[in-house]
Design an enzyme around this catalytic site. Structure first.
Site, PDB file in Angstrom:
ATOM      1  N   LYS A  13       0.836  -1.214   0.000  1.00 54.37           N
ATOM      2  CA  LYS A  13       0.000   0.000   0.000  1.00 54.37           C
ATOM      3  C   LYS A  13       0.869   1.262   0.000  1.00 54.37           C
ATOM      4  CE  LYS A  13      -2.406  -0.862   3.782  1.00 54.37           C
ATOM      5  NZ  LYS A  13      -2.061  -2.167   4.306  1.00 54.37           N
ATOM      6  N   ARG A  89     -10.861   0.163   7.903  1.00 54.62           N
ATOM      7  CA  ARG A  89     -10.350  -1.185   8.109  1.00 54.62           C
ATOM      8  C   ARG A  89     -11.433  -2.112   8.645  1.00 54.62           C
ATOM      9  NH1 ARG A  89      -4.604   0.096   8.727  1.00 54.62           N
ATOM     10  NH2 ARG A  89      -3.362  -1.741   9.025  1.00 54.62           N
ATOM     11  N   ARG A 124      10.800  -7.209   6.966  1.00 60.44           N
ATOM     12  CA  ARG A 124      10.755  -5.744   6.803  1.00 60.44           C
ATOM     13  C   ARG A 124      11.573  -5.038   7.897  1.00 60.44           C
ATOM     14  NH1 ARG A 124       5.052  -3.011   5.739  1.00 60.44           N
ATOM     15  NH2 ARG A 124       4.445  -3.994   7.683  1.00 60.44           N
ATOM     16  N   ARG A 153       9.570  -3.098  13.136  1.00 59.51           N
ATOM     17  CA  ARG A 153       8.309  -2.677  13.750  1.00 59.51           C
ATOM     18  C   ARG A 153       7.868  -3.732  14.770  1.00 59.51           C
ATOM     19  NH1 ARG A 153       4.117  -0.704   9.111  1.00 59.51           N
ATOM     20  NH2 ARG A 153       2.713  -1.905  10.423  1.00 59.51           N
ATOM     21  N   ARG A 164      -2.566 -10.027  12.151  1.00 56.34           N
ATOM     22  CA  ARG A 164      -3.013  -8.838  11.404  1.00 56.34           C
ATOM     23  C   ARG A 164      -3.638  -9.251  10.075  1.00 56.34           C
ATOM     24  NH1 ARG A 164       2.364  -6.310  10.903  1.00 56.34           N
ATOM     25  NH2 ARG A 164       1.471  -4.582   9.758  1.00 56.34           N
TER      26      ARG A 164
HETATM   27  P1  AMP Z   1      -0.434   0.015   9.193  1.00 55.29           P
HETATM   28  O1  AMP Z   1       0.820   0.796   9.158  1.00 55.29           O
HETATM   29  O2  AMP Z   1      -1.476   0.521   8.254  1.00 55.29           O
HETATM   30  O3  AMP Z   1      -0.194  -1.470   9.083  1.00 55.29           O
HETATM   31  O4  AMP Z   1      -1.057   0.246  10.669  1.00 55.29           O
HETATM   32  C1  AMP Z   1      -0.337  -0.095  11.831  1.00 55.29           C
HETATM   33  C2  AMP Z   1      -1.265  -0.280  13.013  1.00 55.29           C
HETATM   34  O5  AMP Z   1      -1.978   0.939  13.276  1.00 55.29           O
HETATM   35  C3  AMP Z   1      -2.357  -1.318  12.820  1.00 55.29           C
HETATM   36  O6  AMP Z   1      -1.908  -2.642  13.077  1.00 55.29           O
HETATM   37  C4  AMP Z   1      -3.380  -0.854  13.854  1.00 55.29           C
HETATM   38  O7  AMP Z   1      -2.974  -1.184  15.175  1.00 55.29           O
HETATM   39  C5  AMP Z   1      -3.298   0.653  13.716  1.00 55.29           C
HETATM   40  N1  AMP Z   1      -4.253   1.161  12.703  1.00 55.29           N
HETATM   41  C6  AMP Z   1      -3.973   1.733  11.506  1.00 55.29           C
HETATM   42  N2  AMP Z   1      -5.087   2.059  10.843  1.00 55.29           N
HETATM   43  C7  AMP Z   1      -6.128   1.690  11.639  1.00 55.29           C
HETATM   44  C8  AMP Z   1      -7.546   1.740  11.516  1.00 55.29           C
HETATM   45  N3  AMP Z   1      -8.133   2.227  10.426  1.00 55.29           N
HETATM   46  N4  AMP Z   1      -8.286   1.255  12.539  1.00 55.29           N
HETATM   47  C9  AMP Z   1      -7.729   0.754  13.645  1.00 55.29           C
HETATM   48  N5  AMP Z   1      -6.393   0.650  13.828  1.00 55.29           N
HETATM   49  C10 AMP Z   1      -5.590   1.123  12.840  1.00 55.29           C
END
Ligand code: AMP
Length: 209
Positions: A13, A89, A124, A153, A164
């Site tokens: 993404k 999400r 990663r 991370r 996830r």
């Molecule tokens: P990402 O970098 O998009 O993988 O997001 C990292 C983490 O941020 C996710 O695993 C969630 O804990 C939190 N997060 C990001 N976007 C959302 C969302 N729309 N709703 C809830 N938690 C989110």
């Protein structure tokens, strides 16, 4: 232009966003990036979100939704157009956007096989100085200096990556159907409009583009 992207963790993404945002001059809104910045600045939102994020769990809607809707409503963001990455999400997040009358022009879905996603997450690494992402096998750092400062991370372990991915799959279909329905309604409305235009008192007229 208003764009949304859906894809499992590590589906690419961020990479796609970077290219599209640059090409169309859009504002990139990534909920993951915003939340990570809140955590590292130690804000109230960051303190509340950290535990969920470190465990690969979704942060509660009441924290994330306001954050997104506030940003999408900023005049500069409305004017330039946006690329929303990481939101919605869940089905309830998609409904929150619908209630706020926020709709994308384009909804992109990235479909990548599970084993590739897990391998990408586990390998990663991030450079905290430049913010650039690397992969130990597929995209190793250019120098030893960069290699020495790379960080992983907290949610990129095998176990959390699997969890996830499961969360993503559980929610993805309901969100996709929300946007397919929206698209269907738009196509029907456009068809009705062009039918109306092409018939004036029973006489067909030409419809220009
Ligand atoms: P990402 O970098 O998009 O993988 O997001 C990292 C983490 O941020 C996710 O695993 C969630 O804990 C939190 N997060 C990001 N976007 C959302 C969302 N729309 N709703 C809830 N938690 C989110």
């Amino acid at each position: 232009l208003k764009v949304m992207i859906s894809g499992a963790p590590a589906s690419g993404k961020g990479t796609q966003c970077e290219m599209i945002v640059e090409k169309y001059g859009l504002v990139h809104i990534s909920t993951g990036d915003i939340l990570r910045a809140e955590v590292s600045s130690g804000t109230e939102i960051g303190k509340k979100a950290k535990g969920y994020m470190d465990n690969g769990m979704l942060v509660p809607d009441e924290i994330v939704t306001d954050m997104v809707i506030t940003r999408l409503s900023l005049p500069d963001v409305k004017e330039r157009g946006w690329f929303l990455d990481g939101y919605p999400r869940t089905f309830s997040q998609a409904q929150s956007l619908e209630r706020a009358n926020i709709k994308p022009d384009i909804y992109i879905v990235l479909d990548v096989p599970d084993e590739i996603l897990i391998d990408r997450c586990v390998g990663r690494r991030m450079d905290p100085v430049t913010g650039k992402n690397y992969h130990l096998k597929n995209f190793p750092p250019e120098t030893d200096e960069i290699s020495a400062r790379l960080i992983t991370r907290a949610d990129d372990t095998q176990e959390k990556a699997v969890s996830r991915l499961e969360t993503y799959k559980k929610n993805a279909e309901a969100i996709l159907s929300t946007y397919l329905n929206l698209l269907k309604k738009q196509v029907q409305a456009d068809a009705a409009k062009s039918k109306k235009l092409s018939t004036v008192e029973g006489h067909p007229v030409e419809v220009g583009g």
